[in-house]
Write a protein that holds these residues in place. Structure first.
Motif, PDB file in Angstrom:
ATOM      1  N   ASP A  63       0.856  -1.187   0.000  1.00 54.18           N
ATOM      2  CA  ASP A  63       0.000   0.000   0.000  1.00 54.18           C
ATOM      3  C   ASP A  63       0.895   1.242   0.000  1.00 54.18           C
ATOM      4  OD1 ASP A  63      -1.747   2.114   0.493  1.00 54.18           O
ATOM      5  OD2 ASP A  63      -2.925   1.007   1.983  1.00 54.18           O
ATOM      6  N   LEU A  64       1.190   1.736  -1.197  1.00 56.78           N
ATOM      7  CA  LEU A  64       2.094   2.876  -1.340  1.00 56.78           C
ATOM      8  C   LEU A  64       1.537   4.121  -0.669  1.00 56.78           C
ATOM      9  CD1 LEU A  64       4.662   4.122  -2.451  1.00 56.78           C
ATOM     10  CD2 LEU A  64       3.464   4.481  -4.618  1.00 56.78           C
ATOM     11  N   GLN A  65       0.252   4.357  -0.803  1.00 57.41           N
ATOM     12  CA  GLN A  65      -0.338   5.552  -0.194  1.00 57.41           C
ATOM     13  C   GLN A  65      -0.147   5.556   1.318  1.00 57.41           C
ATOM     14  OE1 GLN A  65      -4.463   6.359  -1.108  1.00 57.41           O
ATOM     15  NE2 GLN A  65      -4.624   7.924   0.461  1.00 57.41           N
ATOM     16  N   ALA A  66      -0.454   4.450   1.979  1.00 55.00           N
ATOM     17  CA  ALA A  66      -0.310   4.377   3.439  1.00 55.00           C
ATOM     18  C   ALA A  66       1.148   4.586   3.851  1.00 55.00           C
ATOM     19  CB  ALA A  66      -0.826   3.035   3.954  1.00 55.00           C
TER      20      ALA A  66
ATOM     21  N   SER B 173       9.725   5.166 -13.886  1.00 50.06           N
ATOM     22  CA  SER B 173       8.333   5.524 -14.156  1.00 50.06           C
ATOM     23  C   SER B 173       8.195   6.742 -15.067  1.00 50.06           C
ATOM     24  CB  SER B 173       7.607   5.803 -12.836  1.00 50.06           C
ATOM     25  OG  SER B 173       6.248   6.097 -13.081  1.00 50.06           O
ATOM     26  N   ARG B 174       7.134   6.736 -15.833  1.00 53.09           N
ATOM     27  CA  ARG B 174       6.795   7.875 -16.696  1.00 53.09           C
ATOM     28  C   ARG B 174       5.473   8.495 -16.257  1.00 53.09           C
ATOM     29  NH1 ARG B 174       9.838   9.161 -20.797  1.00 53.09           N
ATOM     30  NH2 ARG B 174      11.550   7.796 -21.322  1.00 53.09           N
ATOM     31  N   GLN B 175       5.012   8.095 -15.078  1.00 54.23           N
ATOM     32  CA  GLN B 175       3.829   8.710 -14.489  1.00 54.23           C
ATOM     33  C   GLN B 175       3.993   8.749 -12.977  1.00 54.23           C
ATOM     34  OE1 GLN B 175       0.365   6.344 -15.325  1.00 54.23           O
ATOM     35  NE2 GLN B 175       1.511   4.446 -15.227  1.00 54.23           N
ATOM     36  N   PRO B 176       3.378   9.734 -12.327  1.00 58.25           N
ATOM     37  CA  PRO B 176       3.577   9.896 -10.886  1.00 58.25           C
ATOM     38  C   PRO B 176       3.126   8.680 -10.080  1.00 58.25           C
ATOM     39  CG  PRO B 176       2.262  11.705 -11.795  1.00 58.25           C
ATOM     40  CD  PRO B 176       2.469  10.719 -12.885  1.00 58.25           C
ATOM     41  N   LEU B 177       3.972   8.290  -9.137  1.00 61.87           N
ATOM     42  CA  LEU B 177       3.629   7.224  -8.199  1.00 61.87           C
ATOM     43  C   LEU B 177       3.230   7.808  -6.853  1.00 61.87           C
ATOM     44  CD1 LEU B 177       6.639   4.865  -9.009  1.00 61.87           C
ATOM     45  CD2 LEU B 177       4.277   4.622  -9.797  1.00 61.87           C
ATOM     46  N   ILE B 178       3.869   8.916  -6.473  1.00 61.57           N
ATOM     47  CA  ILE B 178       3.608   9.583  -5.194  1.00 61.57           C
ATOM     48  C   ILE B 178       2.713  10.789  -5.461  1.00 61.57           C
ATOM     49  CG2 ILE B 178       4.627  10.758  -3.196  1.00 61.57           C
ATOM     50  CD1 ILE B 178       5.463   7.826  -3.354  1.00 61.57           C
ATOM     51  N   ARG B 179       1.556  10.819  -4.827  1.00 64.73           N
ATOM     52  CA  ARG B 179       0.595  11.911  -5.007  1.00 64.73           C
ATOM     53  C   ARG B 179       0.877  13.030  -4.004  1.00 64.73           C
ATOM     54  NH1 ARG B 179      -0.757  11.532  -9.588  1.00 64.73           N
ATOM     55  NH2 ARG B 179      -1.987  13.342  -9.068  1.00 64.73           N
TER      56      ARG B 179
ATOM     57  N   ALA C 267      13.882   9.539 -12.051  1.00 65.20           N
ATOM     58  CA  ALA C 267      13.443  10.334 -13.199  1.00 65.20           C
ATOM     59  C   ALA C 267      14.611  11.181 -13.696  1.00 65.20           C
ATOM     60  CB  ALA C 267      12.256  11.211 -12.818  1.00 65.20           C
ATOM     61  N   ASP C 268      15.471  10.548 -14.473  1.00 66.40           N
ATOM     62  CA  ASP C 268      16.713  11.189 -14.894  1.00 66.40           C
ATOM     63  C   ASP C 268      16.762  11.502 -16.388  1.00 66.40           C
ATOM     64  OD1 ASP C 268      16.759   8.602 -15.768  1.00 66.40           O
ATOM     65  OD2 ASP C 268      18.735   8.129 -14.962  1.00 66.40           O
ATOM     66  N   MET C 269      15.637  11.344 -17.066  1.00 67.08           N
ATOM     67  CA  MET C 269      15.581  11.616 -18.495  1.00 67.08           C
ATOM     68  C   MET C 269      14.277  12.340 -18.821  1.00 67.08           C
ATOM     69  SD  MET C 269      16.800   7.874 -19.842  1.00 67.08           S
ATOM     70  CE  MET C 269      16.749   8.309 -21.563  1.00 67.08           C
ATOM     71  N   GLU C 270      14.246  12.990 -19.947  1.00 65.02           N
ATOM     72  CA  GLU C 270      13.045  13.695 -20.369  1.00 65.02           C
ATOM     73  C   GLU C 270      11.845  12.743 -20.370  1.00 65.02           C
ATOM     74  OE1 GLU C 270      11.421  16.413 -24.091  1.00 65.02           O
ATOM     75  OE2 GLU C 270      13.504  15.733 -24.085  1.00 65.02           O
ATOM     76  N   GLY C 271      10.754  13.208 -19.768  1.00 69.37           N
ATOM     77  CA  GLY C 271       9.519  12.433 -19.754  1.00 69.37           C
ATOM     78  C   GLY C 271       9.358  11.488 -18.579  1.00 69.37           C
ATOM     79  N   LYS C 272      10.421  11.208 -17.834  1.00 64.86           N
ATOM     80  CA  LYS C 272      10.284  10.333 -16.671  1.00 64.86           C
ATOM     81  C   LYS C 272       9.698  11.135 -15.516  1.00 64.86           C
ATOM     82  CE  LYS C 272      13.863   6.813 -17.203  1.00 64.86           C
ATOM     83  NZ  LYS C 272      15.061   6.269 -16.521  1.00 64.86           N
ATOM     84  N   GLN C 273       8.887  10.475 -14.692  1.00 64.46           N
ATOM     85  CA  GLN C 273       8.235  11.157 -13.577  1.00 64.46           C
ATOM     86  C   GLN C 273       7.852  10.145 -12.512  1.00 64.46           C
ATOM     87  OE1 GLN C 273       4.630  13.185 -14.710  1.00 64.46           O
ATOM     88  NE2 GLN C 273       4.569  14.365 -12.824  1.00 64.46           N
ATOM     89  N   GLU C 274       8.188  10.437 -11.263  1.00 68.04           N
ATOM     90  CA  GLU C 274       7.857   9.549 -10.151  1.00 68.04           C
ATOM     91  C   GLU C 274       6.922  10.189  -9.139  1.00 68.04           C
ATOM     92  OE1 GLU C 274      11.734   6.887  -9.508  1.00 68.04           O
ATOM     93  OE2 GLU C 274      12.094   9.028  -9.210  1.00 68.04           O
ATOM     94  N   ILE C 275       6.904  11.524  -9.101  1.00 61.68           N
ATOM     95  CA  ILE C 275       6.064  12.212  -8.116  1.00 61.68           C
ATOM     96  C   ILE C 275       5.131  13.196  -8.815  1.00 61.68           C
ATOM     97  CG2 ILE C 275       7.777  11.969  -6.273  1.00 61.68           C
ATOM     98  CD1 ILE C 275       8.425  14.980  -6.723  1.00 61.68           C
ATOM     99  N   ASP C 276       4.052  13.494  -8.147  1.00 64.92           N
ATOM    100  CA  ASP C 276       3.069  14.465  -8.617  1.00 64.92           C
ATOM    101  C   ASP C 276       3.749  15.818  -8.815  1.00 64.92           C
ATOM    102  OD1 ASP C 276       0.932  16.292  -8.805  1.00 64.92           O
ATOM    103  OD2 ASP C 276      -0.260  15.237  -7.298  1.00 64.92           O
ATOM    104  N   GLU C 277       3.652  16.358 -10.004  1.00 64.78           N
ATOM    105  CA  GLU C 277       4.321  17.634 -10.308  1.00 64.78           C
ATOM    106  C   GLU C 277       3.810  18.787  -9.448  1.00 64.78           C
ATOM    107  OE1 GLU C 277       1.037  17.111 -13.431  1.00 64.78           O
ATOM    108  OE2 GLU C 277       2.504  15.831 -12.461  1.00 64.78           O
TER     109      GLU C 277
END
Length: 193
Positions: free
Chosen positions: A54-57, A71-77, A92-102
């Protein structure tokens, strides 16, 4: 310490069951003959690792969140991150990678390894391109924080965020320093592959 794998809980569990032995081998084995150093490092690795599904918890309870995924979409909200939390984002070390909510960038004190590079690749890139922050909103580069030229956390409530896109020169200088220290202390071994 909670470990989450977005693809497979089993991989997180396997990591948790093996990491302690790897830490002991890496950090304790070289110091077995030196009791004081051995005890110092032993205390530093006395960490319990637990796989979570449970990542959210886990994120809602965390004081420190480290992301290291492709990841290329946020995992952490954004809404999962409490005041006072620190995030280190290294995947997220390259263009387009994303792990957290912007949107976390709007409420965090943001640090990067290189401002120009971060605005073009990784976590910061997304926030800048969407107009959530500008390059000028970045609090500073991590080197400046380490040198004491830029303050890190200003209050206990600050959310701090370090977006590491990686700088090859820093990696080489660090590797050279570690090698020099190992040679001076007679630690490690030479392996030819």
């Amino acid at each position: 310490m909670c470990v989450y794998n977005p693809r497979a809980y089993e991989k997180a569990a396997s990591f948790c069951s093996s990491i302690k032995a790897r830490l002991i081998e890496t950090f304790l084995a070289p110091y077995q003959a030196e009791e004081r150093l051995y005890q110092t490092y032993r205390r530093r690795i006395e960490i319990d690792f637990a796989a979570v599904d449970d990542l959210q918890a886990a994120a809602e309870e965390a004081d420190i969140i480290l992301t290291a995924t492709p990841s290329r979409q946020p995992l952490i909200r954004q809404e999962w991150v409490k005041p006072g939390t620190h995030l280190s984002c290294v995947g997220a070390d390259m263009e387009g990678k994303q792990e957290i909510d912007e949107h976390l960038f709007a409420k965090a004190r943001v640090f990067v390894d290189d401002v120009t590079q971060a605005a073009q690749a990784g976590e910061t890139e997304i926030a800048v391109k969407k107009g959530i922050i500008a390059k000028g909103d970045i609090a500073g580069e991590i080197g400046s924080v380490i040198l004491g030229k830029t303050p890190g956390r200003l209050s206990q409530e600050d959310i701090t965020l370090f977006d590491s896109t990686g700088i090859a020169l820093q990696d080489l200088i660090t590797a050279d320093y570690v090698l020099q220290q190992a040679e001076e202390k007679g630690l490690g071994m030479v392996a030819y592959l």
